[in-house]
Design a protein around this motif. Sequence first.
Motif, short mmCIF file in Angstrom:
data_model
loop_
_atom_site.label_atom_id
_atom_site.label_comp_id
_atom_site.label_asym_id
_atom_site.label_seq_id
_atom_site.Cartn_x
_atom_site.Cartn_y
_atom_site.Cartn_z
N ASP A 212 0.83 -1.19 0.00
CA ASP A 212 0.00 0.00 0.00
C ASP A 212 0.87 1.25 0.00
N ALA A 213 0.24 2.40 0.11
CA ALA A 213 0.97 3.67 0.03
C ALA A 213 1.89 3.89 1.22
N ASN A 214 1.68 3.15 2.31
CA ASN A 214 2.49 3.33 3.51
C ASN A 214 3.65 2.33 3.61
N GLY A 215 3.82 1.53 2.54
CA GLY A 215 4.90 0.56 2.55
C GLY A 215 4.57 -0.71 3.31
N LYS A 216 3.29 -1.01 3.52
CA LYS A 216 2.88 -2.26 4.14
C LYS A 216 2.56 -3.27 3.03
N ILE A 217 3.10 -4.49 3.18
CA ILE A 217 2.86 -5.52 2.16
C ILE A 217 1.42 -6.00 2.28
N THR A 218 0.72 -5.99 1.17
CA THR A 218 -0.70 -6.34 1.17
C THR A 218 -0.98 -7.67 0.48
N MET A 219 -0.07 -8.11 -0.40
CA MET A 219 -0.32 -9.33 -1.16
C MET A 219 1.00 -10.02 -1.47
N LEU B 91 16.26 -2.11 5.94
CA LEU B 91 16.10 -2.65 7.29
C LEU B 91 14.79 -2.15 7.89
N GLU B 92 14.53 -0.86 7.76
CA GLU B 92 13.29 -0.29 8.28
C GLU B 92 12.07 -0.94 7.62
N PHE B 93 12.16 -1.19 6.31
CA PHE B 93 11.05 -1.81 5.60
C PHE B 93 10.75 -3.20 6.16
N ARG B 94 11.80 -3.96 6.42
CA ARG B 94 11.59 -5.30 6.98
C ARG B 94 10.96 -5.23 8.35
N LEU B 95 11.51 -4.37 9.22
CA LEU B 95 10.97 -4.25 10.57
C LEU B 95 9.53 -3.76 10.55
N LYS B 96 9.21 -2.93 9.60
CA LYS B 96 7.85 -2.41 9.46
C LYS B 96 6.85 -3.52 9.12
N ASN B 97 7.35 -4.56 8.42
CA ASN B 97 6.47 -5.63 7.94
C ASN B 97 6.69 -6.96 8.67
#
Length: 717
Positions: free
Chosen positions: A452-459, A531-537
């Motif tokens: 999504d627009a916030n960098g959360k994996i949706t699919m 790294l931030e992207f991974r921790l976010k998800n």
Amino acid sequence: MKKEKSNTTGKSLSPANRGIKRRSFVRLMGGGIFVFFNTWDLLGLTAPTAKILRDTPDFNAYLRIDEDGTVHGFTGKIEMGQGPITSLVQELADELDVSFSQVKLVMADTDLCPWDDGTWGSLSTQIFGEAMRAAAAEARAILLQLGSEKLMVPVAQLEVKNGVVTDKNNRNNQVTYGQLAKGKKIERYLDKKPQVKGPADFNFIGKPYHRLDAVPKVTGQAKYTGDFHPEGMLYARILRPPSHASKLISADTTEAEKLPGIKVVRDGDLVAVLHELRDKADEAIVKVKGEYSGEEIRVDDKTVYDYLLNTGAKGNVIDKAGDLETGRSLSKSLFSSQFTGPYVAHSPIETHSALAYMEGDRMIIRASVQTPFPAKEDVAAALKIPSEKVRVIMPFVGGGFGGKITNLQIVEAARLAKLAGKPVMLISTRREEVFYDFFRPACVIKVDSGMDANGKITMWDYRVYFAGSRGSDTFYDVPHRSTTAYDEDDAAPKVHPFGTGAWRAPANGNNTMAREGQIEMMAAAAGIDPLEFRLKNLKNEKLIAVLKASADKFGWTPAKGPSGRGYGIACGYDAGTWVAAMAEVKVDKVTGHVQVVRVTVAQDMGLCINPQGTKIQLYGCVIMGLGYTLSEEIKFTGGKVQTQNLDTYEIPKFSWVPEIDYVILDRQNEPPKGGGEPAIVLMPGLIANAIFDATGARLYRLPMTPERVLEAIKKAK
């Protein structure tokens, strides 16, 4: 044999169904105290493996205490460089309260050791080691019972140190394990099992110990199969086909038979020349002319990926949550990738080898193999003799990595020894080693994902073709996901033109590259530090912990990719261990050469038995991983393997080795997990992500040769 009854918590061991082998064992080993255990009860094995153990004639593990206090531990595991020869000794010494030097390990002698299905999958420590600790704890309790009877005080009044049982109320009232063992042959076990020790009571577990085989190996004292030369031994060379599709029609041995001292042996399709000197056998085999028939599969190393996708294999959904279409509709950005990996050889330093000879009416085998007990059964079946008439005695093994699980050369050597009536040594040439290898399979992995627009994996739609599903776990917090594995089945029963099999952490390296490459791709598109992207998800606390530990040790500073620094990240799971790594690479944009400068690995592997051994295993994973990431690839046409030696199959060089740093998370109160495979699964994804950060070029195909790196850089411009 004298039997003694234990006191209230134990009983004498009935020999029903296992008495003959047990008596033979005691007769071979002499006096002392013997403690027997039902191994599969201790192991907590999966049902199929437990059934294998139950169906074998003898599934007992043994400990023996000698009259001089020496402790012998018996294990069906082999030593091929992974280190149980040391770590199992640490565990036995701690649980028995003896000194490290008192313990001697007997490994993989099929006459003396408990049945073991094979040494693979980092199971020696996390499965067998736990069983051996439990066995040793039981042995200690039995020894305390014997000490209680000898010293005439209650067990609760006794303590043990360095194999000496002492009355806590009268220090002069003591007896050693050796004294208890003197002149006795005791079989005993307990109904009530004692607990193994905890970290507060460890004297050896958790401390770094140099490998017990280090000195004999570096000084040349260690014995491998090729170091044994019984009287009258002959070297064998076997007529080999030009292709896996070839079937022998006829063989002309006339010219070979003219050579002095050459003995020709034929048994069906097995055609061999024998001589007391290896080079003479080498000269003779090239003079044997074979005629073959067979039809080649129309595939090669260039077309194999399309070939795999068109086999018609049926997919098996192994993980599913939510709805993929809903996930797509919630995605602002969609990503689609295809990752490929070639056939890869095991390439151990010691090629397959086997020595076979008759000793009376028994066939004795010494061989470079990971599965001595199945090998024993294979030889018995091939020779049509009872399995009791076959003994496999394991020397050291010069590497395996999953490639020495099958037993072709052992059966061949045994057949030849029986036919020739003399000891026969069969050592594969490097060309034979590659040809008959069970390669890590070529594979294709397709990944479609969205965020999504916030960098959360949706699919997340993940499809893996012919690599296997190990390591295909999503790990990341994705509400709408599916993982499908396509493997050989009724629709595609014989996909590969030659044998494939386990290769150090089978499937996981390819799957981790695809998953972590896709994650890095999404992070870059979102403009978020990887790294931030991974921790976010992530919600997985284990992965979060190893990522943070690796980042701290590495000195990671946030930057969105590609940053030009050449930094990469990958994380994953194998053999029960959570692992994360960071790397720095330098890429020559003129030549395409990739130099890995440094790698930092963090592992959560539960209780670490031998930190020194773990370090060695981790280093080996990183270095070996460089090879299959950057250079290793089997070239072939149909069943013809064109890669024949190390001049064209490039393994890592000393100049490739980076600076390696590591962190082992303190998890002393958790069960131990495997350390022989986790770090290697990260290497392709780790290096690919670092190359992307350095150049902006994304690589999807292994190995990442200079030519492919340059091609990717060109496409990225």
